[in-house]
Design an enzyme around this catalytic site. Structure first.
Site, short mmCIF file in Angstrom:
data_model
loop_
_atom_site.label_atom_id
_atom_site.label_comp_id
_atom_site.label_asym_id
_atom_site.label_seq_id
_atom_site.Cartn_x
_atom_site.Cartn_y
_atom_site.Cartn_z
N SER A 65 64.77 36.38 -45.38
CA SER A 65 64.28 37.49 -46.20
C SER A 65 62.87 37.88 -45.79
CB SER A 65 64.27 37.08 -47.67
OG SER A 65 63.45 35.91 -47.84
N CYS A 66 62.15 36.99 -45.14
CA CYS A 66 60.76 37.27 -44.79
C CYS A 66 60.57 37.25 -43.28
CB CYS A 66 59.84 36.25 -45.44
SG CYS A 66 58.11 36.35 -44.94
#
Length: 277
Positions: free
Chosen positions: A114-115
């Site tokens: 997600s990052c």
């Protein structure tokens, strides 16, 4: 491939004497990796073992995990305006049913998380996408410090292109008994590891349980990630690890050794696999 080295003119100064001579340098060229015909990533590499490099890159990014998931790899003709083949573009075709990642993968950024930029997300991404728990193989892996100390010398002896250029990183796989299983050289240490892992994938050898991966430089998070994704339980480096590499080793149960020089070494994680004197 015959482009591993190149010759360039150099002005050589030795003890005040000046002369011109040709010098042998390691070749560096871009390799574009396409997945099912679509551009995916570009890496600067030393030409050679390009199919293994592409396959190993896709193992480290969680796309491939076995030879049966790979249909074929080819060089792309018509990669230039005049239609010639530069041998700098490869297309990886996945077997039917193997999911194609929805996002592009870029070297040094783990974008399937997600990052992809923060440490925790990177650690979580590897932990959740790794296909195999790190295993010592059929018997517990116990490595004598003397055996570990001998590995850098064996890697150095196997680095044939380094002898000619002095400008290549090396990576090698060893058995638990210290036998050299495979070695690769490249201008990028991550590429050298990808070439090792890609060959193992194409020969149906993954996971590499019970193997030791040795790299000639430092142990970055990226290299630790590649070891985990290939199922390699031990990563050793002749230089320092990064803090995130140590964190990943602790989380996944990998043995991480740094500053492996002569009879000295630092064990940062997984000391249960090292027979301490």
């Amino acid at each position: 491939m015959g482009r591993v080295t190149a010759r360039r003119r150099v002005i050589r100064i030795r003890d005040g004497a000046v002369g011109a001579r040709p010098d042998t340098l390691v070749a560096e060229e871009p390799l574009e990796i396409r997945l099912n015909g679509k551009p995916l990533a570009i890496t600067m590499r030393t030409p050679g073992d390009d199919f293994d490099l592409a396959a190993g890159f896709l193992v480290s990014e969680g796309v491939l995990g076995g030879a049966e998931e790979l249909a074929n790899i080819v060089y792309c003709a018509g990669a230039t305006d005049d239609g010639s083949n530069t041998y700098n573009v490869v297309d990886v075709r996945l077997a039917p049913g193997v999911p194609v990642p929805a996002v592009s993968l870029e070297r040094n950024v783990y974008t399937t998380s997600s990052c992809g930029l923060c440490g925790k997300a990177s650690l979580d991404a590897v932990r959740t996408t790794a296909r195999w728990p790190l295993s010592d193989g059929p018997s517990p892996l116990r490595l004598e410090t003397g055996l570990l100390a001998a590995l850098p010398g064996r890697l150095r002896e196997a680095q044939r292109v380094f002898d000619r250029t002095g400008g290549l990183h090396g990576a090698a796989l060893f058995s638990a008994e210290g036998e050299l299983l495979d070695v690769r050289e490249d201008v990028g240490r991550h590429n050298a590891v990808d070439k090792l892992v890609g060959r193992a994938l194409r020969e149906g050898m993954l996971p590499l349980a019970g193997a030791v991966l040795l790299v000639s430089g430092r142990a970055s998070f990226e290299l630790a990630q590649k070891a985990v994704m290939a199922g390699i339980p031990v990563l050793a480096a002749v230089s320092a690890p990064s803090s995130l590499a140590v964190d990943l080793a602790v989380e996944t149960g990998m043995t991480l050794i740094g500053f492996l020089r002569g009879s000295s070494m630092n064990v940062y994680a997984g000391e249960e696999r090292v027979v301490l004197p």
